[in-house]
Motif scaffolding. Structure first.
Motif, short mmCIF file in Angstrom:
data_model
loop_
_atom_site.label_atom_id
_atom_site.label_comp_id
_atom_site.label_asym_id
_atom_site.label_seq_id
_atom_site.Cartn_x
_atom_site.Cartn_y
_atom_site.Cartn_z
N ALA A 132 0.83 -1.21 0.00
CA ALA A 132 0.00 0.00 0.00
C ALA A 132 0.86 1.26 0.00
N LEU A 136 0.79 3.99 -3.02
CA LEU A 136 0.28 5.34 -2.77
C LEU A 136 1.33 6.41 -3.06
N LEU A 291 -8.29 6.35 4.92
CA LEU A 291 -7.28 5.35 5.25
C LEU A 291 -6.45 5.79 6.45
N ALA A 358 -1.17 3.91 4.52
CA ALA A 358 -0.85 2.52 4.21
C ALA A 358 -1.20 1.60 5.37
N ALA A 361 -4.83 1.06 5.10
CA ALA A 361 -5.15 0.12 4.03
C ALA A 361 -4.89 -1.32 4.45
N LEU A 364 -7.65 -3.08 6.31
CA LEU A 364 -8.86 -3.46 5.57
C LEU A 364 -8.78 -4.92 5.14
N ARG A 369 -9.70 -3.86 0.63
CA ARG A 369 -8.45 -3.13 0.39
C ARG A 369 -8.16 -2.99 -1.09
N THR A 370 -8.36 -4.07 -1.85
CA THR A 370 -8.00 -4.06 -3.26
C THR A 370 -8.74 -2.99 -4.06
N VAL A 372 -10.19 -0.30 -2.98
CA VAL A 372 -9.84 1.02 -2.46
C VAL A 372 -8.50 1.48 -3.04
N LEU A 373 -7.52 0.59 -3.07
CA LEU A 373 -6.22 0.95 -3.63
C LEU A 373 -6.30 1.13 -5.14
#
Length: 553
Positions: A132, A136, A291, A358, A361, A364, A369-370, A372-373
């Protein structure tokens, strides 16, 4: 250099890492492959931007192009700490001072920060945290922008991350070598940007506070190593004190304590870079803030349930405290000392914010999580991509093109205010006499020493008369702008007086842009011998203006 202040030796409380039911070796490899593609795109975005060098970049390059013995005096008058200009000086010896060459140094720092933040994210939140944080930072419009700018901000981000790893390593396993690393990184960070002093003070103060409350001797020793790093700053201390008294940031109004609620807007700046904050930037900022909140206040109990703890939870709680305390301290000191509070200075805590997001994230569930990222990655890439073709940092090329097309060797070019000089003058050919109002010095750099007092006490009428006498029958070109702080009314008076002395200007081109919004170029010949080429087309002596959105300085 911001550790999670709840990370220390055996008391480390990591983010719980429960393998998701959908996880498999194939899914893991596929996920990392997708991240690698996004990171590769982020690397490419860090290698180029179309814009010419703007004011601060042009000053940096001008200082670093001086003979090494002259750099110290130039920095003393510039108001900046020395580490980045000295590194850039060495870089220019090998690669030159061309626009792309000098920016490549920042790209190196920006790219180097990517694996470093992955290691930091892994320490905080395992593999999910590494993935993450890497993703990011790779797509961050803020990080991309400053990796393509010949300034110190990408170096600041790298040093903060290295400092995090050094201090976190010392807190886990104290030792002399790790302590020396903490000291060296503390000192070099302070020599890179003065706002690093706020971050270092906050971290050291928090370590000492925890030593007092909880009796952790390692914390006091860590703070001691950070303070030891101050010995690296001692040779620069006289220049720093001179800057505090005589330079500062006269180009900006100091912040008000009523601006404290505006600190919540800082994440929007991080999500948009220095550009205008549109809906995409606001949405990305909301994702990152969500996050960050998860990272600092929640603990995962199962794959489907969360517990909110408003007291904060490690490891994110320490990161959140450091971010908030540093920004508040910076706001208070900037207000007290009359300094500026601008988004690019917050680069000292920006990577800590990415780490905090991170951590959130990583808390989650995999299936949440996937996506969202993915949303964060798509938004970040979409917002960072325009930086490749961005010409909005400065309109200096438009103004320089007007001068190259019409000015002849021996003509006089004057910049009012002097802040227009560095970006434009470097694009002009030799043979022109260039100077700045009111001091008459060279335009390649800005002398910030006692800047406000000097400008407010200047006399544009007398300057115009002396300028006209010195120019004789040579054409005078004035590059001017009416809206700069400490120059209120001066440049307009200068235009009026030159018109009185020499008649109506024979040439006028206006431009809109960053730091050059509504800037113009005007040319005056002598009344007895007007330059015929200019007289034939008095209102058409430069390329068409190139419109674009004005961004934050």
């Amino acid at each position: 250099m911001s550790p999670d202040l709840v990370l220390a030796g055996s008391d480390v409380e990591r983010v719980e890492q429960i393998p998701p039911a959908t996880s498999s070796r194939w899914a893991r490899r596929s996920t990392w492959a997708a991240v690698a593609l996004v990171v590769a795109a982020g690397v490419v975005l860090r290698t180029y931007t179309a814009s010419a060098l703007w004011l601060d970049e042009a000053i940096s390059v001008s200082i670093s192009s001086l003979p090494l013995p002259d750099v110290d005096d130039a920095l003393r008058r510039d108001g900046a700490p020395p580490l980045y200009p000295l590194i850039l000086w060495g870089w220019e010896q090998f690669f030159g001072d061309g626009q792309n060459a000098v920016r490549a140094l920042s790209a190196v720092f920006g790219i180097a920060a990517l694996p470093v933040i992955a290691v930091a994210g892994r320490r905080l939140a395992g593999e999910a945290g590494a993935m993450a944080s890497l993703l990011l930072l790779a797509v961050s419009p803020f990080a991309v922008y400053y990796s393509t700018e010949a300034r110190m901000y990408s170096l600041v981000v790298l040093l903060v991350l290295l400092g995090f790893l050094a201090l976190d390593g010392y807190l886990r396993a104290p030792g002399r070598v790790r302590g020396i690393a903490v000291a060296l990184l503390s000192g070099t960070l302070a020599l890179t940007h003065y706002w690093a002093l706020f971050l270092l003070s906050t971290v050291a103060g928090a370590l000492l506070l925890r030593r007092w409350r909880e009796g952790r001797r390692t914390d006091a020793r860590a703070a001691g190593w950070m303070i030891t790093g101050g010995f690296l700053f001692l040779p620069w201390l006289p220049s720093f004190l001179f800057h505090v008294r005589h330079t500062g940031t006269p180009w900006s109004e100091p912040p008000s304590l009523s601006d404290l609620p505006d600190l919540v807007k800082v994440p929007v700046r991080w999500a948009s870079g220095p550009g205008q904050a549109g809906s995409g930037a606001v949405l990305l900022a909301l994702v990152l803030l969500l996050l960050a909140v998860l990272g600092s206040t929640t603990v995962r109990l199962s794959r489907a349930a969360f517990e909110l703890d408003l007291r904060g939870r490690p490891p994110g709680r320490g990161l959140a405290i450091i971010i908030a305390a540093t920004l508040v301290l910076a706001l208070v000191i900037s207000r007290t000392m009359g300094g500026a509070f601008v988004a690019r200075y917050t680069s000292v805590v920006f990577p800590i914010f990415i780490l905090l997001a991170a951590v959130g994230a990583a808390r989650l569930p995999f299936r949440v999580r996937t996506p969202v990222l993915i949303v964060a990655a798509l938004l970040g890439l979409a917002l960072a991509l325009p930086n490749l073709t961005n010409s909005g940092k400065t309109q200096a090329p438009v103004l320089a093109a007007a001068l190259r097309a019409e000015a002849m060797p021996g003509d006089v070019v004057v910049y009012c205010p002097d802040q227009l000089g560095p970006a434009v003058s470097r694009l002009l050919p030799a043979g022109l006499h260039q100077e700045v109002y009111p001091g008459g010095g060279e335009p390649a750099r800005v002398d910030w020493v006692d800047y406000q007092a000097r400008n407010l006490n200047a006399d544009p009428v007398q300057y115009a008369r002396r300028l006209s006498e010195r120019a004789g029958d040579r054409v005078i070109w004035l590059v001017s702008h009416a809206g700069y702080r400490t120059y209120e009314g001066h440049c307009q008076t200068l235009v009026h007086e030159l018109t009185t002395l020499r008649g109506q200007p024979l040439c006028l081109v206006e431009s809109d842009g960053y730091y050059l919004e509504r800037a113009d170029v005007r040319g005056w010949a002598t009344a007895a011998e007007p330059r015929s080429a200019l007289a034939e087309r008095p209102q058409d002596c430069a390329p068409d203006q190139v419109p674009f959105g004005v961004v934050e300085p």
